[in-house]
Scaffold this active site. Structure first.
Site, PDB file in Angstrom:
ATOM      1  N   CYS A 166       0.805  -1.218   0.000  1.00  0.00           N
ATOM      2  CA  CYS A 166       0.000   0.000   0.000  1.00  0.00           C
ATOM      3  C   CYS A 166       0.840   1.271   0.000  1.00  0.00           C
ATOM      4  O   CYS A 166       0.290   2.374  -0.155  1.00  0.00           O
ATOM      5  CB  CYS A 166      -0.928  -0.009   1.207  1.00  0.00           C
ATOM      6  SG  CYS A 166      -1.952  -1.495   1.273  1.00  0.00           S
ATOM      7  N   HIS A 306      -2.747   7.485   6.853  1.00  0.00           N
ATOM      8  CA  HIS A 306      -3.008   6.196   6.220  1.00  0.00           C
ATOM      9  C   HIS A 306      -4.439   5.759   6.558  1.00  0.00           C
ATOM     10  O   HIS A 306      -5.174   5.332   5.670  1.00  0.00           O
ATOM     11  CB  HIS A 306      -1.988   5.167   6.687  1.00  0.00           C
ATOM     12  CG  HIS A 306      -2.047   3.865   5.960  1.00  0.00           C
ATOM     13  ND1 HIS A 306      -1.968   3.759   4.598  1.00  0.00           N
ATOM     14  CD2 HIS A 306      -2.210   2.590   6.424  1.00  0.00           C
ATOM     15  CE1 HIS A 306      -2.055   2.504   4.227  1.00  0.00           C
ATOM     16  NE2 HIS A 306      -2.210   1.769   5.325  1.00  0.00           N
ATOM     17  N   GLU A 317      -1.051   4.487  14.219  1.00  0.00           N
ATOM     18  CA  GLU A 317      -0.690   5.713  13.500  1.00  0.00           C
ATOM     19  C   GLU A 317      -0.895   6.949  14.372  1.00  0.00           C
ATOM     20  O   GLU A 317      -0.076   7.871  14.373  1.00  0.00           O
ATOM     21  CB  GLU A 317      -1.484   5.837  12.213  1.00  0.00           C
ATOM     22  CG  GLU A 317      -1.062   7.037  11.369  1.00  0.00           C
ATOM     23  CD  GLU A 317      -1.698   7.070   9.997  1.00  0.00           C
ATOM     24  OE1 GLU A 317      -1.244   7.873   9.159  1.00  0.00           O
ATOM     25  OE2 GLU A 317      -2.635   6.294   9.748  1.00  0.00           O
ATOM     26  N   LYS A 338      -9.563   7.854   2.897  1.00  0.00           N
ATOM     27  CA  LYS A 338     -10.005   6.478   2.626  1.00  0.00           C
ATOM     28  C   LYS A 338     -11.444   6.265   3.082  1.00  0.00           C
ATOM     29  O   LYS A 338     -12.111   5.330   2.634  1.00  0.00           O
ATOM     30  CB  LYS A 338      -9.091   5.470   3.313  1.00  0.00           C
ATOM     31  CG  LYS A 338      -7.711   5.317   2.683  1.00  0.00           C
ATOM     32  CD  LYS A 338      -6.921   4.218   3.362  1.00  0.00           C
ATOM     33  CE  LYS A 338      -5.557   4.014   2.722  1.00  0.00           C
ATOM     34  NZ  LYS A 338      -4.606   5.112   3.027  1.00  0.00           N
ATOM     35  N   HIS A 343      -9.749   1.987   0.198  1.00  0.00           N
ATOM     36  CA  HIS A 343      -8.299   1.802   0.196  1.00  0.00           C
ATOM     37  C   HIS A 343      -7.861   1.340  -1.181  1.00  0.00           C
ATOM     38  O   HIS A 343      -8.141   0.218  -1.589  1.00  0.00           O
ATOM     39  CB  HIS A 343      -7.918   0.788   1.261  1.00  0.00           C
ATOM     40  CG  HIS A 343      -6.445   0.691   1.518  1.00  0.00           C
ATOM     41  ND1 HIS A 343      -5.500   1.339   0.752  1.00  0.00           N
ATOM     42  CD2 HIS A 343      -5.747   0.018   2.483  1.00  0.00           C
ATOM     43  CE1 HIS A 343      -4.296   1.068   1.210  1.00  0.00           C
ATOM     44  NE2 HIS A 343      -4.421   0.270   2.265  1.00  0.00           N
ATOM     45  N   PHE A 404       1.626  -3.692   3.862  1.00  0.00           N
ATOM     46  CA  PHE A 404       1.952  -5.022   4.372  1.00  0.00           C
ATOM     47  C   PHE A 404       3.438  -5.298   4.144  1.00  0.00           C
ATOM     48  O   PHE A 404       3.986  -4.988   3.086  1.00  0.00           O
ATOM     49  CB  PHE A 404       1.127  -6.090   3.654  1.00  0.00           C
ATOM     50  CG  PHE A 404      -0.309  -6.164   4.077  1.00  0.00           C
ATOM     51  CD1 PHE A 404      -0.788  -5.483   5.182  1.00  0.00           C
ATOM     52  CD2 PHE A 404      -1.203  -6.953   3.363  1.00  0.00           C
ATOM     53  CE1 PHE A 404      -2.114  -5.565   5.573  1.00  0.00           C
ATOM     54  CE2 PHE A 404      -2.540  -7.044   3.738  1.00  0.00           C
ATOM     55  CZ  PHE A 404      -2.999  -6.347   4.843  1.00  0.00           C
TER      56      PHE A 404
END
Length: 418
Positions: A166, A306, A317, A338, A343, A404
């Site tokens: 991502c 994010h 975060e 998002k 996403h 990831f």
């Protein structure tokens, strides 16, 4: 050599809330949700039956039908966004040395639709005479988008893609910044594309328990920082930005949206999918971006986080933001777009960097929609820009993307001031 200044002179967007830049920005301002029941395939048997799909996209607006058949949807999306950005920038053979214009794009997965279709076809045809489309490999490989864009425009500079889940398109943007900053190119078309709303994509993320399963109310399923968040909503699309050396842009009279002043990279070194519980990698990447830009934490006005709407990711975060920014965290505007777009995986960084440009040029913070219930784990003094856009002065914006594998990337943008 002294680092050269890098500015943004072109933008293009193909998103679940708008198929061009103007429509995307309007969707951000209005707090529009792009989520709905999946139409790309029948999702009835899947635990998650909705996503943020691109709507009403016609690839033949950017290429002829025969050419479109040779491209996976993610590449079609990339070309559409790149076409808009290049046209917006005014980069042509007459205005630039094409040997010094490159393409650095990002995609986390690449041609998953093509891969799925070809394997499915293999198992439904005679095993004695297996047949594959001759464009199977060129359609599937992620790097092909950079190749297609360079071929279309004759851009002969640096040409590759970045793959870091991502964080892919944010990594591409930082690479583009560095190549221009240190004289390897005068301009680079950068960004990202993804088209993973497929049986394999939805099924795979369902198996990981990563996706929201709020099938009864898709439009409110992406709930970053809400107490009842239950996973992210899959999105698709593309974003493209033309980055250019400042002197080169000025010499040709280009419109300048904003300046790219820094980028940071880090690794969690913790787990293949889960974030570091204390936000260690996220803290490091934001500090690295600030150090690269040569600015202090208090100079940042807005963070496009994010913010995936996962139970653990949102917490880590925010912990990182509080650690890096201290008391200034309470003066920041924070939002997760998002909540509107879903996403976009490898395209998220590019699309969200464009949202950060929106905040700078429009002096407006796009909202985090779908907030219903406060989560006591978050300090109530933090401003998450819940549910409605907020007007405020924005000089510096930070965009975070984490992938990831523990891949982290942060990009810093500043209002262009000459």
């Amino acid at each position: 050599m002294k680092p050269r200044r890098v500015v943004i002179t072109g933008l293009g967007a193909l998103t679940p809330i708008g198929n061009n830049l103007a429509a995307y920005w309007n969707g951000l301002a209005q707090g529009q949700s792009g989520a709905a029941r999946i139409t790309h395939f029948d999702p009835e048997k899947f635990r998650t039956q909705f996503a943020c799909e691109v709507k009403g996209f016609d690839p033949t607006a950017n290429m002829d039908k025969k050419e479109a058949r040779k491209l996976d949807p993610f590449a079609q999306y990339a070309l559409a966004a790149a076409d808009e950005a290049v046209a917006d920038s005014g980069l042509t053979q007459a205005t630039a040395n094409l040997d010094r214009v490159g393409v650095i794009f990002g995609s986390g997965i690449g041609g998953i639709t093509t891969f799925q279709d070809e394997i499915e076809g293999f198992f439904t045809t005679s095993q004695q005479h297996p047949r594959f489309n001759p464009f199977f490999i060129p359609k599937m490989i992620a790097d092909i988008v950079a190749g297609h864009i360079s071929i279309k425009y004759g851009f002969r500079g640096p040409n590759f893609i970045t793959v870091s889940a991502c964080a892919s398109s944010s990594n591409a943007l930082v690479d583009a910044l560095m190549y221009i900053r240190y004289g390897k190119a005068e301009a680079i078309v950068t960004g990202g594309a993804e088209a993973a709303v497929t049986q394999a994509g939805i099924g795979g993320f369902n198996a990981m328990r990563a996706l929201s399963e709020r099938n009864d109310d898709p439009q409110t399923a992406s709930r970053p920082f809400d107490k009842d968040r239950d996973g992210f909503v899959m999105g698709e699309g593309a974003g493209a930005l033309v980055l250019e050396e400042l002197g080169h842009a000025l010499a040709r009279g280009a419109n300048i949206y904003a300046e790219v002043i820094g980028g940071g990279l880090s690794a969690d070194a913790h787990h293949i999918t889960a974030p570091h519980p204390d936000g260690l990698g996220a803290s490091n990447v934001m500090r690295n971006a600030l150090a690269d830009a040569g600015i202090a934490p208090h100079e940042v006005d807005y963070i496009n986080v994010h913010g995936t709407s996962t139970p653990l990711g949102d917490i880590s975060e925010v912990l990182a933001i509080q650690r890096v920014f201290g008391e200034h965290a309470y003066q920041l505007s924070i939002s997760s777009t998002k909540s509107m777009t879903g996403h976009l995986l490898g395209a998220a960084g590019a699309v969200e960097a464009i949202a950060a440009v929106f905040a700078i040029t429009k002096q407006t913070i796009p909202p985090t929609i779908n907030h219903f219930t406060d989560d006591e784990v978050f300090d109530p003094r933090l401003n998450f820009t819940f549910n409605k856009a907020q007007a405020r002065p924005v000089r510096v914006a930070l965009s975070n993307t984490f992938g990831f594998g523990g891949h982290n990337c942060s990009v810093l943008l500043r209002r262009y001031e000459g």
